[in-house]
Design an enzyme around this catalytic site. Structure first.
Site, PDB file in Angstrom:
ATOM      1  N   ASP A 177      -0.893   5.962  -7.812  1.00  0.00           N
ATOM      2  CA  ASP A 177      -1.110   5.842  -6.377  1.00  0.00           C
ATOM      3  C   ASP A 177      -1.919   4.549  -6.166  1.00  0.00           C
ATOM      4  O   ASP A 177      -2.496   4.020  -7.131  1.00  0.00           O
ATOM      5  CB  ASP A 177      -1.912   7.072  -5.906  1.00  0.00           C
ATOM      6  CG  ASP A 177      -2.440   6.904  -4.509  1.00  0.00           C
ATOM      7  OD1 ASP A 177      -1.650   6.569  -3.614  1.00  0.00           O
ATOM      8  OD2 ASP A 177      -3.666   7.115  -4.306  1.00  0.00           O
ATOM      9  N   ASP A 195      -3.903   3.543  -2.704  1.00  0.00           N
ATOM     10  CA  ASP A 195      -5.097   3.678  -1.856  1.00  0.00           C
ATOM     11  C   ASP A 195      -6.019   4.757  -2.403  1.00  0.00           C
ATOM     12  O   ASP A 195      -5.629   5.924  -2.520  1.00  0.00           O
ATOM     13  CB  ASP A 195      -4.688   4.005  -0.415  1.00  0.00           C
ATOM     14  CG  ASP A 195      -3.916   2.848   0.187  1.00  0.00           C
ATOM     15  OD1 ASP A 195      -4.491   1.758   0.281  1.00  0.00           O
ATOM     16  OD2 ASP A 195      -2.728   3.033   0.524  1.00  0.00           O
TER      17      ASP A 195
HETATM   18  C1  XBP Z   1      -2.443   6.139   1.706  1.00  0.00           C
HETATM   19  C2  XBP Z   1      -2.373   6.238   3.146  1.00  0.00           C
HETATM   20  C3  XBP Z   1      -2.026   5.053   3.914  1.00  0.00           C
HETATM   21  C4  XBP Z   1      -3.116   4.045   4.170  1.00  0.00           C
HETATM   22  C5  XBP Z   1      -2.643   3.089   5.234  1.00  0.00           C
HETATM   23  O1  XBP Z   1      -2.201   7.412   1.127  1.00  0.00           O
HETATM   24  O2  XBP Z   1      -2.523   7.294   3.711  1.00  0.00           O
HETATM   25  O3  XBP Z   1      -1.622   5.518   5.132  1.00  0.00           O
HETATM   26  O4  XBP Z   1      -4.272   4.690   4.675  1.00  0.00           O
HETATM   27  O5  XBP Z   1      -1.519   2.431   4.831  1.00  0.00           O
HETATM   28  P1  XBP Z   1      -1.881   7.577  -0.433  1.00  0.00           P
HETATM   29  P2  XBP Z   1      -0.456   1.795   5.868  1.00  0.00           P
HETATM   30  O6  XBP Z   1      -2.996   6.909  -1.171  1.00  0.00           O
HETATM   31  O7  XBP Z   1      -1.892   9.067  -0.662  1.00  0.00           O
HETATM   32  O8  XBP Z   1      -0.549   6.956  -0.710  1.00  0.00           O
HETATM   33  O9  XBP Z   1      -1.192   1.430   7.128  1.00  0.00           O
HETATM   34  O10 XBP Z   1       0.059   0.604   5.123  1.00  0.00           O
HETATM   35  O11 XBP Z   1       0.581   2.855   6.111  1.00  0.00           O
HETATM   36 MG    MG Z   2      -4.498   7.729  -2.423  1.00  0.00          MG
END
Ligand code: XBP
Ligand code: MG
Length: 253
Positions: free
Chosen positions: A10, A12
């Site tokens: 993953d 973020d």
């Molecule tokens: C990541 C997210 C994303 C980011 C924003 O979740 O929820 O929405 O916060 O990204 P995960 P965008 O780590 O579970 O994949 O604005 O580019 O959508």
């Molecule tokens: Mg995440």
């Protein structure tokens, strides 16, 4: 039990702590520059993280927190434009070096690559945000380290749906049992486990107290030889950082 053939990451919260000082700040800058008096505090953003995906999060906020908002004629386009502005601000923040990789990430990727381990990314975030982060933290060739970068709208149902993980497995022609996943959130763990994938969780301040039952190991971070991890759940034996030896051990359990 199959052999470990791939690590899937993953982005973020896992590769880097992008949410509080990256995405959140970029959303707020986009709101301000679009003449909206919306501000997502650190606390509020923690609640909004329940909705995965930036566009989906904006829509949820409008619906749930802004009953007074006068809907534009084309709400989808309005959200898409706002999100595109946010993406530009996010990329600026990344380019300024505001978002470093989490502890141990670079070391583990390096070791995995040296061993010829296959690598992939499975994220809800938009692709340009992912590639910007990779470029600025790991170098401009680092996109090519990952055989598949599954991001954003590549699947219609975002995490906690397992679709993005199914997509990666299919693209790599692998079975779930061949892989080990790294996630940071309950939603991420739901997505990976529903796809049958074994998962290590490295928590952050937003996810520390979420439910991670089913994870192989829950850590504060991946650790370094001189900066040991703390184990919140699972058994890492006498290891103090997550290297490929521990990855193989965990996968074989
Ligand atoms: C990541 C997210 C994303 C980011 C924003 O979740 O929820 O929405 O916060 O990204 P995960 P965008 O780590 O579970 O994949 O604005 O580019 O959508
Ligand atoms: Mg995440």
């Amino acid at each position: 039990m199959g052999k470990l053939r791939a690590l899937i990451f993953d982005v973020d919260g896992t590769l880097a702590n992008t949410e509080r000082d990256g995405h959140r700040v970029a959303f707020n800058r986009a709101f301000a520059s679009s003449g909206l008096n919306w501000n997502w505090s650190v606390l509020l953003y923690g609640e909004l993280l329940a909705i995965a995906g930036g566009k989906e999060r904006i829509r949820f906020f409008i619906d749930e927190y802004r009953p007074d908002f006068e809907y534009p004629t084309d709400l989808d386009q309005f959200i898409a434009d706002l999100h595109a502005t946010k993406t530009r601000y996010y990329q600026q923040l990344v380019a300024e070096g505001c978002i470093p990789l989490r502890r141990g990430v670079k070391r583990l990727l390096k070791e995995a690559r040296e061993q010829g381990m296959r690598l992939a990314i499975a994220t809800t975030a938009a692709l340009p945000n992912v590639t910007a982060l990779l470029d600025h933290t790991l170098g401009s060739d680092s996109q090519s380290w990952f055989e598949v970068i599954a991001a954003g709208d590549i699947v219609p149902a975002k995490k906690p749906a397992p679709d993005v993980y199914h997509y990666v497995l299919k693209a790599m022609n692998l079975e779930a049992q061949d892989c080990l996943v790294f996630e940071d959130s309950h939603h991420g763990l739901l997505a990976s486990s529903q796809a049958g994938l074994k998962t290590v969780v490295t928590v952050n301040t937003y996810t520390r107290y979420q439910n991670f039952s089913g994870a192989l190991l829950v850590l504060n971070h991946l650790g370094e030889p001189d900066q040991p991890f703390t184990v919140f759940a699972g058994n890492a034996g006498d290891r103090i950082y997550l290297d490929m030896a521990l990855a193989y051990h965990l996968h074989g359990k």
